[in-house]
Design a protein around this motif. Structure first.
Motif, short mmCIF file in Angstrom:
data_model
loop_
_atom_site.label_atom_id
_atom_site.label_comp_id
_atom_site.label_asym_id
_atom_site.label_seq_id
_atom_site.Cartn_x
_atom_site.Cartn_y
_atom_site.Cartn_z
N ASP A 7 9.97 -8.50 38.38
CA ASP A 7 9.33 -7.26 38.52
C ASP A 7 8.16 -7.14 37.48
N ILE A 8 8.52 -7.76 36.01
CA ILE A 8 8.04 -7.78 35.03
C ILE A 8 6.79 -8.77 35.49
N ALA A 9 6.90 -9.89 36.05
CA ALA A 9 6.03 -10.76 36.26
C ALA A 9 4.98 -10.15 37.37
N ALA A 10 5.23 -9.51 38.27
CA ALA A 10 4.45 -9.21 39.40
C ALA A 10 3.54 -7.92 38.88
N GLN A 11 4.20 -7.02 38.14
CA GLN A 11 3.53 -5.90 37.75
C GLN A 11 2.54 -6.27 36.57
N GLN A 12 2.73 -7.32 35.83
CA GLN A 12 1.65 -7.74 34.77
C GLN A 12 1.14 -8.99 35.15
N LYS A 13 1.19 -9.43 36.18
CA LYS A 13 0.36 -10.74 36.62
C LYS A 13 0.76 -11.84 35.67
N ILE A 14 1.95 -12.18 35.58
CA ILE A 14 2.31 -13.20 34.45
C ILE A 14 2.96 -14.08 35.43
N PRO A 15 2.77 -15.51 35.21
CA PRO A 15 3.47 -16.53 35.80
C PRO A 15 5.01 -16.31 35.65
N LYS A 16 6.20 -16.22 36.45
CA LYS A 16 7.28 -16.01 36.27
C LYS A 16 8.08 -17.06 35.35
N LYS A 17 7.66 -18.56 35.52
CA LYS A 17 8.27 -19.46 34.68
C LYS A 17 8.00 -19.42 33.39
N PHE A 18 6.71 -18.93 33.08
CA PHE A 18 6.14 -18.79 31.75
C PHE A 18 6.58 -17.56 31.06
N LEU A 19 6.83 -16.53 31.89
CA LEU A 19 7.56 -15.24 31.39
C LEU A 19 8.96 -15.43 30.91
N GLU A 20 9.70 -16.46 31.82
CA GLU A 20 10.85 -16.80 31.43
C GLU A 20 11.21 -17.41 29.95
N GLN A 21 10.23 -18.21 29.58
CA GLN A 21 10.05 -18.86 28.45
C GLN A 21 10.02 -17.67 27.46
N ILE A 22 9.04 -16.83 27.49
CA ILE A 22 8.35 -15.83 26.63
C ILE A 22 9.64 -14.92 26.32
N LEU A 23 10.32 -14.49 27.03
CA LEU A 23 11.38 -13.71 27.01
C LEU A 23 12.41 -14.41 26.37
N LEU A 24 12.88 -15.57 26.68
CA LEU A 24 13.72 -16.16 25.87
C LEU A 24 13.44 -16.44 24.30
N ASP A 25 12.22 -16.60 24.13
CA ASP A 25 11.86 -16.74 22.78
C ASP A 25 12.10 -15.27 22.00
N LEU A 26 11.78 -14.33 22.58
CA LEU A 26 11.81 -12.86 22.25
C LEU A 26 13.23 -12.51 22.00
N LYS A 27 14.23 -13.18 22.99
CA LYS A 27 15.46 -12.75 22.71
C LYS A 27 16.24 -13.38 21.65
N HIS A 28 15.69 -14.60 21.16
CA HIS A 28 16.19 -15.50 19.99
C HIS A 28 15.81 -14.89 18.92
N HIS A 29 14.68 -13.74 18.89
CA HIS A 29 14.11 -13.31 17.69
C HIS A 29 14.73 -11.82 17.46
N GLY A 30 15.65 -11.44 18.58
CA GLY A 30 16.36 -10.11 18.52
C GLY A 30 15.46 -9.12 19.01
#
Length: 148
Positions: free
Chosen positions: A29-52
């Motif tokens: 949903d985020i990927a579609a709404q923000q026009k972000i490639p899904k696989k790339f978004l997964e990596q980004i959100l994982l980084d943000l998760k690791h940083h709390g």
């Protein structure tokens, strides 16, 4: 300039801030709404998760939520997580200081003095602007336009 990855991270966080605080948002949903490639978004959100910054929930009703309130997450914090130091010269970095290779002395470097003002002004804006500011009624459209 900030990287595309940082722009995507900021856009994803504004999408999460705009969503219901108790309901996870799926990556698709985020990927579609923000026009972000899904696989790339997964990596980004994982980084943000690791940083709390965000948390994920598994399952049918799973997805991502902000772990911290949007008014406590600054643009500067996210840029540092994603892109690293926020400084135009290595000798001005707060988190990754190093002397410039061709430096004869920081006290007499005219270039450093000018860019120190730039770095201070940039940090002031980035660390006083939050994700909540980006989704606010007055600034949200302008900040989203700048990130597009």
């Amino acid at each position: 300039m900030i990287t595309q990855k940082a722009k995507y991270a900021l856009r994803a966080l504004t999408a999460l801030a705009d969503a219901d605080a108790d309901e996870p948002v799926m990556i698709s949903d985020i990927a579609a709404q923000q026009k972000i490639p899904k696989k790339f978004l997964e990596q980004i959100l994982l980084d943000l998760k690791h940083h709390g910054i965000v948390v994920s929930r598994r399952g049918k009703q799973g997805g991502y939520l902000l772990l911290k309130p949007a008014h406590t997450i600054t643009f500067g914090e996210i840029l540092r997580i994603i892109d690293g130091p926020i400084a135009p010269l290595p000798c001005l970095s707060i988190t990754a200081y190093r002397k410039c290779d061709d430096c004869d002395g920081e006290q007499t470097c005219e270039i450093r003095h000018v860019f120190a003002k730039v770095a201070d002004a940039t940090r002031k804006v980035l660390f006083s602007t939050t994700i909540a500011d980006a989704v606010g009624p007055r600034q949200g459209a302008e900040i989203t336009r700048l990130l597009a």
